[in-house]
Every structure is written in C-alpha cells, then in structure tokens.
Motif scaffolding. Sequence first.
Motif, PDB file in Angstrom:
ATOM      1  N   VAL A  71       0.852  -1.198   0.000  1.00 16.87           N
ATOM      2  CA  VAL A  71       0.000   0.000   0.000  1.00 16.87           C
ATOM      3  C   VAL A  71       0.881   1.239   0.000  1.00 16.87           C
ATOM      4  O   VAL A  71       0.566   2.247  -0.648  1.00 16.87           O
ATOM      5  CB  VAL A  71      -0.949  -0.001   1.225  1.00 16.87           C
ATOM      6  CG1 VAL A  71      -1.710   1.324   1.321  1.00 16.87           C
ATOM      7  CG2 VAL A  71      -1.920  -1.161   1.137  1.00 16.87           C
ATOM      8  N   ASP A  72       1.996   1.180   0.728  1.00 15.11           N
ATOM      9  CA  ASP A  72       2.878   2.349   0.788  1.00 15.11           C
ATOM     10  C   ASP A  72       3.473   2.672  -0.573  1.00 15.11           C
ATOM     11  O   ASP A  72       3.552   3.836  -0.971  1.00 15.11           O
ATOM     12  CB  ASP A  72       3.979   2.135   1.835  1.00 15.11           C
ATOM     13  CG  ASP A  72       5.021   1.126   1.394  1.00 15.11           C
ATOM     14  OD1 ASP A  72       4.622   0.087   0.838  1.00 15.11           O
ATOM     15  OD2 ASP A  72       6.224   1.363   1.602  1.00 15.11           O
ATOM     16  N   VAL A  73       3.870   1.641  -1.332  1.00 18.69           N
ATOM     17  CA  VAL A  73       4.451   1.864  -2.651  1.00 18.69           C
ATOM     18  C   VAL A  73       3.401   2.452  -3.596  1.00 18.69           C
ATOM     19  O   VAL A  73       3.678   3.393  -4.354  1.00 18.69           O
ATOM     20  CB  VAL A  73       5.020   0.548  -3.215  1.00 18.69           C
ATOM     21  CG1 VAL A  73       5.439   0.727  -4.671  1.00 18.69           C
ATOM     22  CG2 VAL A  73       6.209   0.083  -2.381  1.00 18.69           C
ATOM     23  N   ALA A  74       2.184   1.912  -3.534  1.00 20.16           N
ATOM     24  CA  ALA A  74       1.104   2.432  -4.374  1.00 20.16           C
ATOM     25  C   ALA A  74       0.784   3.876  -4.010  1.00 20.16           C
ATOM     26  O   ALA A  74       0.511   4.708  -4.888  1.00 20.16           O
ATOM     27  CB  ALA A  74      -0.136   1.555  -4.227  1.00 20.16           C
ATOM     28  N   THR A  75       0.843   4.204  -2.716  1.00 14.81           N
ATOM     29  CA  THR A  75       0.563   5.574  -2.288  1.00 14.81           C
ATOM     30  C   THR A  75       1.651   6.526  -2.760  1.00 14.81           C
ATOM     31  O   THR A  75       1.366   7.650  -3.210  1.00 14.81           O
ATOM     32  CB  THR A  75       0.435   5.643  -0.757  1.00 14.81           C
ATOM     33  OG1 THR A  75      -0.553   4.700  -0.318  1.00 14.81           O
ATOM     34  CG2 THR A  75       0.024   7.036  -0.308  1.00 14.81           C
ATOM     35  N   LEU A  76       2.907   6.093  -2.670  1.00 15.64           N
ATOM     36  CA  LEU A  76       4.003   6.923  -3.189  1.00 15.64           C
ATOM     37  C   LEU A  76       3.808   7.202  -4.673  1.00 15.64           C
ATOM     38  O   LEU A  76       3.982   8.348  -5.130  1.00 15.64           O
ATOM     39  CB  LEU A  76       5.341   6.215  -2.970  1.00 15.64           C
ATOM     40  CG  LEU A  76       5.917   6.211  -1.549  1.00 15.64           C
ATOM     41  CD1 LEU A  76       7.156   5.329  -1.480  1.00 15.64           C
ATOM     42  CD2 LEU A  76       6.253   7.634  -1.101  1.00 15.64           C
ATOM     43  N   ALA A  77       3.431   6.170  -5.433  1.00  8.70           N
ATOM     44  CA  ALA A  77       3.193   6.355  -6.866  1.00  8.70           C
ATOM     45  C   ALA A  77       2.041   7.326  -7.104  1.00  8.70           C
ATOM     46  O   ALA A  77       2.092   8.170  -8.004  1.00  8.70           O
ATOM     47  CB  ALA A  77       2.902   5.007  -7.524  1.00  8.70           C
TER      48      ALA A  77
END
Length: 477
Positions: A312-318
């Motif tokens: 979820v963190d990677v998707a949020t950064l993107a």
Amino acid sequence: MTEVKPLVLDVDGTFLKTDMLFETFWDGLGRDPVATLGVLARNFRRPERLKAELAAIAPLRTDLLPVNPEIADLALRSRMAGREVVLASASDRVLVERLAADYGLSEEVFASDGEVNLKGPAKAEALVAAYGERGFDYAGDAAVDMPVWERAENALVVGRVPSARALIARGRNVVELPGGWSPAALFRALRPHHWVKNLLLLLAMIVSLSFDLATLVPILWGVVAFSAAASSIYVVNDLLDLEADRLHPTKCRRPFASGEVPIAIGMAASAALGLLALGMAAAINGAFFGVVVLYMALSLAYSLKLKRMRWVDVATLAALYTIRVIAGAAAGAVAVSIYALIFVFPMFITLGCVKRLTELTLASNNERLPGRGYGRPDRGDLLNVAGLGTVGALLVFFLFSISEQGRMLYPATWVLWLAMLPMAIWLVRMVMLGWVGKQDYDPIVFAMRDRFGIGILMITLGLMFQAAGLWGKWFGA
C-alpha cells in the motif's frame, strides 16, 4: 565539612534537547491517532492529566531521546565528584523516572503526577521543601524557570533567556550554557532538496506540447505552492517518525530526531507552510486548489498509517507522484491524455519499489525497517514488482503512441517508439542501482542529480520532440 548541594536539572530543553510532552503527543498520533486526539480534547486545560494519559498511550524509549551534550557532561562530572544529580520536570513522572534510570541519575525525581503540574512556582516549592532555601543548584532553559532560579544557590541558564538577566542584576551567581536552535537547521528540516520533485508539474506541459507563458507561469507558481505543501507534510512525517529515525543509521541526524530544532517550532512552521500552500493554490484556480488538498490529505494519511502497510505504501508513493502531474495540468489548464496519467503511475510504482530496495539493501540486518512493513527477505518481491511496473509503463506508453491524441501530437510514431529504448534503459538502471544500494533514499532526488541518468532522459525527451516535429518547427531543420 561543607555539605555538597545537589545539582537539579530541568528535563525538557535542558537535559534533553526535546520536550517529552510533544514527544508523547506525536508518538501517540503514530500509534493511535483517535485515542491521542481524544485525550487532547478532554484534557486540553488540564496539563497534568494530559501528560499522564499521553504517557500511557505512548511509552517513549527515553534512552533514544537526544540529550544536551554540555548538560550530560556536567551531570557525569558531578556524579563522578560524588554529587547527587536530580531531575525535576513538568513532564510525567513515569517518563522522568525512566530517563533518570537510563543515565544513572538519582532515583529521587520531581515531576508531574497526574494531579499536580510541576512547573514554575510548584517546582520551586517542591525543591525548597526537599532541600531548603538555596539548598540546591538548578539548571533550566526558559522564563518559566525563574521562580526556581530565584530560590536556588546557583542558576545555570541553558540558551538565551532574557529574563534571567534580572538574576545577574541582583548579584546572583548565574552560569550561562549553550543551547537553542538555528534557522538553518529548521530550513534543512523542510527538505529543500526534495523540492526538485515538484518539477514533475511541468510534465503535463511537456507531454501536451503546450509551450507558452500562459501555461508556464501558473505551473511555476504551482511548483512553489506544492513545495510549501510538501515541506509542511515533511515536517509532520518527521515528527511522526521520531523513534524510527533515531534507530536509522543516517536519518538519526535529521533536525527533529537529533533535537537540533524544537518540536514546537516544527509544528508552527508546518502550519504556516500548509496555510501558505492552500492560499497560493486558491489564487491559481479552483481545480489546482482541489488537487493540493487531495495531495495534503493523502500525504497525511501516508504519514499516519499507509507507509506502514506493505505494498500500500508503494502504491501511495506512486499516487503522490502522479498527483503532481495532475496538479501541473490543473494549474496550467492543459488537457493531458489519460494514457499519459496511466503511464506515470506504473513508472512511479517502479520508483517506489526502488526507494524500498535501497533502504533494504543498506539495512544492517534482516529485521523489518523501523516504521515500515519490509525486511531484507522482501527484496526479491520488490524487484519483481519493479519489473512489472517497468513493463507496464512501457506498454502504456506504446498504447499512447497509437492513440488518436498520441498520433495527433506525435505524428512520427516510429520515433516515439524509438524513445522507448532509452526510457527502458533509464528505468532498468534505476532498479539495478537500488538493488545494489547505489541509490539515494529518494529515487526522484537521485535522478535529478544523476548526470548519466539525466543524459538518458534528455535523449528520450529529444526523440519525443523529434516525433512531434518540434526541432524542425523551432530550428527549421
């Protein structure tokens, strides 16, 4: 033989380069924001209860809190000389006792206990009751300590406290010790080197080939507004990550984690920058204002919770990077193909994975990163997702090239396909640099400083301009 008087040290801002009330508030927000805000609302006018209940929600690691080196050295020398060193603080007793134990100081402490807020006159009365009038030396750092200094034998003043000059005028013995903070450290806490990421707002103008001042000027103002908004959230993120940063090999030197800048100053700066960003955004146009609000809300959610959730963190950064592209389109009032927006998302998924790969590669053990959901065994999965993101970005770029808008903007489609080669090289190179730990902790910041990578990007951009026929239009070639 003359009895040696005890040395009494204030804690917040004196022995420590931080304030335990603010530490527990921000630690509590990270652990349980609903409960923390509830405690604040119920006890806003009852500081003694507020401190006790926050300490229960957020059991601080007092051994990690930054100490004032001059005061710590004074305490050590005093103990070695056989002198009792006592902590006296308005912070909660549980935390003060734990801090005293961490540093081998006297078991006798003076602190707030949920019923009495031991501050100013209350602290002075407690110390006089224990040691007598002028029966102790006292070190403090604020005007609120004046009642205690007036009843101590010697006053040790940490930092600049203008009201303490009155003690000197009355012939009292005053020792001034270094303390305080610098505006330069606060500026560094705003992470100005990260402002380069907001140049992504220009991407909408570049992709849509809208090269005119009417488009450029509002986008540049948008870059300034986004920089203020980002710095506001960076401060919040750092305050929520104090313990994790202190456990990190390099982030422990950040201004708030190291105690270079007081938490209260950071809170004020964050609020001011947030208001500035919203004001500027509203002045540009309503659409841009909405995007800035979305960015700040999602960034806050990321800081509070999402960054601790795997994937979820990677998707949020993107998403946060993609929002910058949308913001550029909103500020410049330009139409951007949906393919362009879809393209940047998987590309930033790749860069988000690179960020985590770098952190894990540089980690000293296989344990999960402090405040994150990944450990070194996850490197393989992150590499696979980064690969999927790279393929996805190139596929969407290809679909854009054969779309109606793509063919209209870039008539030489085959040249646009050729641009995919350096683009792929750039993405793969970024992934591999993250895999071997030769990246910056933020891949966008690294990319803006990487000369070889910038060269590859310029080749990509040059081919895109050729596909659009811009070189011939500009230079008659």
